[in-house]
Design an enzyme around this catalytic site. Structure first.
Site, PDB file in Angstrom:
ATOM      1  N   TYR A  17       0.944  -1.129  -0.073  1.00 19.96           N
ATOM      2  CA  TYR A  17       0.094  -0.040   0.062  1.00 19.96           C
ATOM      3  C   TYR A  17       0.905   1.447  -0.116  1.00 19.96           C
ATOM      4  O   TYR A  17       2.014   1.220   0.237  1.00 19.96           O
ATOM      5  CB  TYR A  17      -0.925  -0.109   1.225  1.00 19.96           C
ATOM      6  CG  TYR A  17      -0.316   0.410   2.663  1.00 19.96           C
ATOM      7  CD1 TYR A  17       0.628  -0.534   3.297  1.00 19.96           C
ATOM      8  CD2 TYR A  17      -0.445   1.685   3.469  1.00 19.96           C
ATOM      9  CE1 TYR A  17       1.181  -0.089   4.346  1.00 19.96           C
ATOM     10  CE2 TYR A  17       0.038   1.741   4.314  1.00 19.96           C
ATOM     11  CZ  TYR A  17       0.838   0.930   4.949  1.00 19.96           C
ATOM     12  OH  TYR A  17       1.643   1.389   6.268  1.00 19.96           O
ATOM     13  N   ARG A  37       8.333   3.938  -4.936  1.00 24.72           N
ATOM     14  CA  ARG A  37       8.315   3.033  -3.720  1.00 24.72           C
ATOM     15  C   ARG A  37       7.335   1.875  -3.948  1.00 24.72           C
ATOM     16  O   ARG A  37       7.666   0.753  -3.564  1.00 24.72           O
ATOM     17  CB  ARG A  37       7.918   3.954  -2.372  1.00 24.72           C
ATOM     18  CG  ARG A  37       8.105   2.731  -1.014  1.00 24.72           C
ATOM     19  CD  ARG A  37       8.045   3.437   0.170  1.00 24.72           C
ATOM     20  NE  ARG A  37       6.929   4.097   0.520  1.00 24.72           N
ATOM     21  CZ  ARG A  37       6.626   4.824   1.364  1.00 24.72           C
ATOM     22  NH1 ARG A  37       7.336   5.189   2.377  1.00 24.72           N
ATOM     23  NH2 ARG A  37       5.440   5.376   1.713  1.00 24.72           N
ATOM     24  N   ARG A  53      -7.753 -20.186  -2.252  1.00 28.19           N
ATOM     25  CA  ARG A  53      -6.715 -20.269  -1.132  1.00 28.19           C
ATOM     26  C   ARG A  53      -5.442 -21.337  -1.224  1.00 28.19           C
ATOM     27  O   ARG A  53      -5.944 -22.393  -1.218  1.00 28.19           O
ATOM     28  CB  ARG A  53      -7.306 -20.405   0.199  1.00 28.19           C
ATOM     29  CG  ARG A  53      -6.286 -20.186   1.427  1.00 28.19           C
ATOM     30  CD  ARG A  53      -7.045 -19.840   3.029  1.00 28.19           C
ATOM     31  NE  ARG A  53      -6.114 -19.621   3.712  1.00 28.19           N
ATOM     32  CZ  ARG A  53      -4.835 -20.325   4.330  1.00 28.19           C
ATOM     33  NH1 ARG A  53      -5.066 -21.722   3.853  1.00 28.19           N
ATOM     34  NH2 ARG A  53      -4.329 -20.042   5.177  1.00 28.19           N
ATOM     35  N   HIS A  83      -0.982 -21.245  -0.515  1.00 27.93           N
ATOM     36  CA  HIS A  83       0.135 -20.432  -0.227  1.00 27.93           C
ATOM     37  C   HIS A  83       0.798 -19.910  -1.276  1.00 27.93           C
ATOM     38  O   HIS A  83       1.149 -18.831  -1.456  1.00 27.93           O
ATOM     39  CB  HIS A  83       0.977 -20.933   0.694  1.00 27.93           C
ATOM     40  CG  HIS A  83       0.281 -21.140   2.239  1.00 27.93           C
ATOM     41  ND1 HIS A  83      -0.924 -21.941   2.474  1.00 27.93           N
ATOM     42  CD2 HIS A  83       0.594 -20.255   3.378  1.00 27.93           C
ATOM     43  CE1 HIS A  83      -1.225 -21.865   3.685  1.00 27.93           C
ATOM     44  NE2 HIS A  83      -0.534 -20.761   4.253  1.00 27.93           N
ATOM     45  N   LYS A 103       6.784  -1.880   1.788  1.00 31.46           N
ATOM     46  CA  LYS A 103       5.492  -1.263   2.434  1.00 31.46           C
ATOM     47  C   LYS A 103       4.120  -2.308   2.343  1.00 31.46           C
ATOM     48  O   LYS A 103       3.268  -1.999   1.435  1.00 31.46           O
ATOM     49  CB  LYS A 103       4.905   0.019   1.665  1.00 31.46           C
ATOM     50  CG  LYS A 103       4.096   0.823   2.866  1.00 31.46           C
ATOM     51  CD  LYS A 103       4.277   2.356   2.291  1.00 31.46           C
ATOM     52  CE  LYS A 103       3.008   3.178   3.156  1.00 31.46           C
ATOM     53  NZ  LYS A 103       3.386   3.141   4.308  1.00 31.46           N
ATOM     54  N   GLU A 144      12.151   1.871  14.038  1.00 32.45           N
ATOM     55  CA  GLU A 144      11.068   2.950  13.588  1.00 32.45           C
ATOM     56  C   GLU A 144       9.861   2.936  14.430  1.00 32.45           C
ATOM     57  O   GLU A 144       9.648   2.075  15.097  1.00 32.45           O
ATOM     58  CB  GLU A 144      10.898   2.915  12.228  1.00 32.45           C
ATOM     59  CG  GLU A 144      10.153   1.528  11.848  1.00 32.45           C
ATOM     60  CD  GLU A 144       9.681   1.537  10.314  1.00 32.45           C
ATOM     61  OE1 GLU A 144       9.670   2.473   9.469  1.00 32.45           O
ATOM     62  OE2 GLU A 144       9.681   0.393   9.845  1.00 32.45           O
ATOM     63  N   LEU A 167      11.123   1.064   6.928  1.00 33.13           N
ATOM     64  CA  LEU A 167      10.479   1.672   5.771  1.00 33.13           C
ATOM     65  C   LEU A 167      11.281   2.847   5.517  1.00 33.13           C
ATOM     66  O   LEU A 167      11.257   3.917   6.308  1.00 33.13           O
ATOM     67  CB  LEU A 167       8.781   1.876   5.927  1.00 33.13           C
ATOM     68  CG  LEU A 167       8.231   2.373   4.671  1.00 33.13           C
ATOM     69  CD1 LEU A 167       8.227   1.175   3.652  1.00 33.13           C
ATOM     70  CD2 LEU A 167       6.840   3.000   5.031  1.00 33.13           C
TER      71      LEU A 167
END
Ligand code: PDD
Length: 286
Positions: free
Chosen positions: A33, A52, A100, A102, A148, A181, A206
């Site tokens: 995101y 990014r 579903r 993996h 991210k 962070e 990040l």
């Protein structure tokens, strides 16, 4: 005013927007995101956010859902439809919908894209005038915090720990005692020589866009920036401290784990940096 969300090619009333129950973002947190500040209806540092985003996606071998140019059109249109002048636009890309299992779906499925935008109030004057308290928490995250990713459970837990202790943020600390962070912000200190210190953008953090921008702005004014890890002990005895993010901008930190920094007021250098950043934003928005 009704909010509008973009989901996979269509704009929906916010309350009616939904994703598939087998979206891999929902089931595996298999996605990334970005949060971009909106000022004067325009996007702040969108090029760096797009850069990014592309990097995060390529690290996970997820295709860009569309070109950067097309994505920017969707971002701007979502901002426009929500009549956001001051706020944020949020975008999320997941690997897409598949039964579903993996491993990555083979053949690959179309990545799913969601975009929302909302107005946000300016950072409270009290936060700037008085500064905020942070607590420390062990950093229990994975070793690719440079991506991210939407997998934010550890960040949620440390942020909640901060809230329940009356603090604004939690500074995560690695096994060697160095601050990585915050739960959703980058951490900075200012040492006795007035040098800004913040952790280098390696896998442990990040690489915040606000962080990157502030380094560029500070260096353009001849302020020294040292990108190195600092310990919690060093932070507690620092002259000043602050945190940065798209939503917090430059926010002064005046207390760490109950230890007061300096005279307990936001530092003058921090306030100067906040001003510097605010001037940059105002220029970009005009
Ligand atoms: N958070 N570190 C983490 C873990 C973050 O989640 C964020 C941003 C930052 C600061 O990055 P930037 O300057 O690009 O906003 C650092 C966003 C705002 C969020 O999750 O809401």
């Amino acid at each position: 005013m009704s909010r509008i969300a973009y989901v996979n090619g269509h704009y929906f009333p916010h309350g009616a927007a939904s994703v598939h129950i087998e979206d891999r973002g929902y089931q595996f947190a298999d996605g990334v995101y970005e949060v971009i500040a909106v000022r004067g209806g325009g996007l702040i540092d969108s090029e760096w956010h797009m850069e990014r985003l592309k990097r995060s996606l390529s690290e996970l071998q997820i295709d860009m859902p569309m070109s950067v140019a097309a994505l920017c059109v969707v971002l701007r249109e979502t901002v426009r439809r929500n009549r956001v002048s001051t706020g944020i636009v949020y975008l999320q890309v997941s690997r897409g919908v598949a039964r579903r299992d993996h491993p990555f779906p083979n053949p690959a499925v179309r990545p799913a894209l969601v975009v929302t935008a909302r107005r946000t109030p300016p950072v409270a004057a009290k936060v700037i005038d008085e500064g905020v308290a942070v607590i420390s928490q062990p950093d229990i995250r994975w070793q690719r915090c440079d991506i991210k990713a939407i997998a934010l459970l550890p960040n949620v837990l440390v942020k909640q720990a901060a809230r329940s202790q009356g603090a604004y943020e939690a500074w995560q600390v690695d096994e060697a005692g160095f601050v990585t962070e915050g739960g959703s912000t980058n951490a900075w200190i200012i040492n006795n020589e007035g040098i800004l210190v913040t952790r280098p953008p390696e896998n442990a953090i990040l690489n915040g866009i606000t962080r990157r921008r502030l380094i560029a702005l500070a260096e353009s004014r001849g302020i020294n920036v040292e990108e190195r890890a600092f310990s919690l002990a060093e932070a507690k005895s620092a002259r000043e401290a602050f945190l940065t993010s798209t939503t917090a901008f430059v926010t002064p930190v005046v207390q760490i784990d109950g230890t007061t920094l300096g005279n307990g007021r936001p530092g003058s250098q921090t306030l100067g940096l906040r001003e510097l950043y605010a001037e940059f934003i105002a220029e970009m928005a005009s």
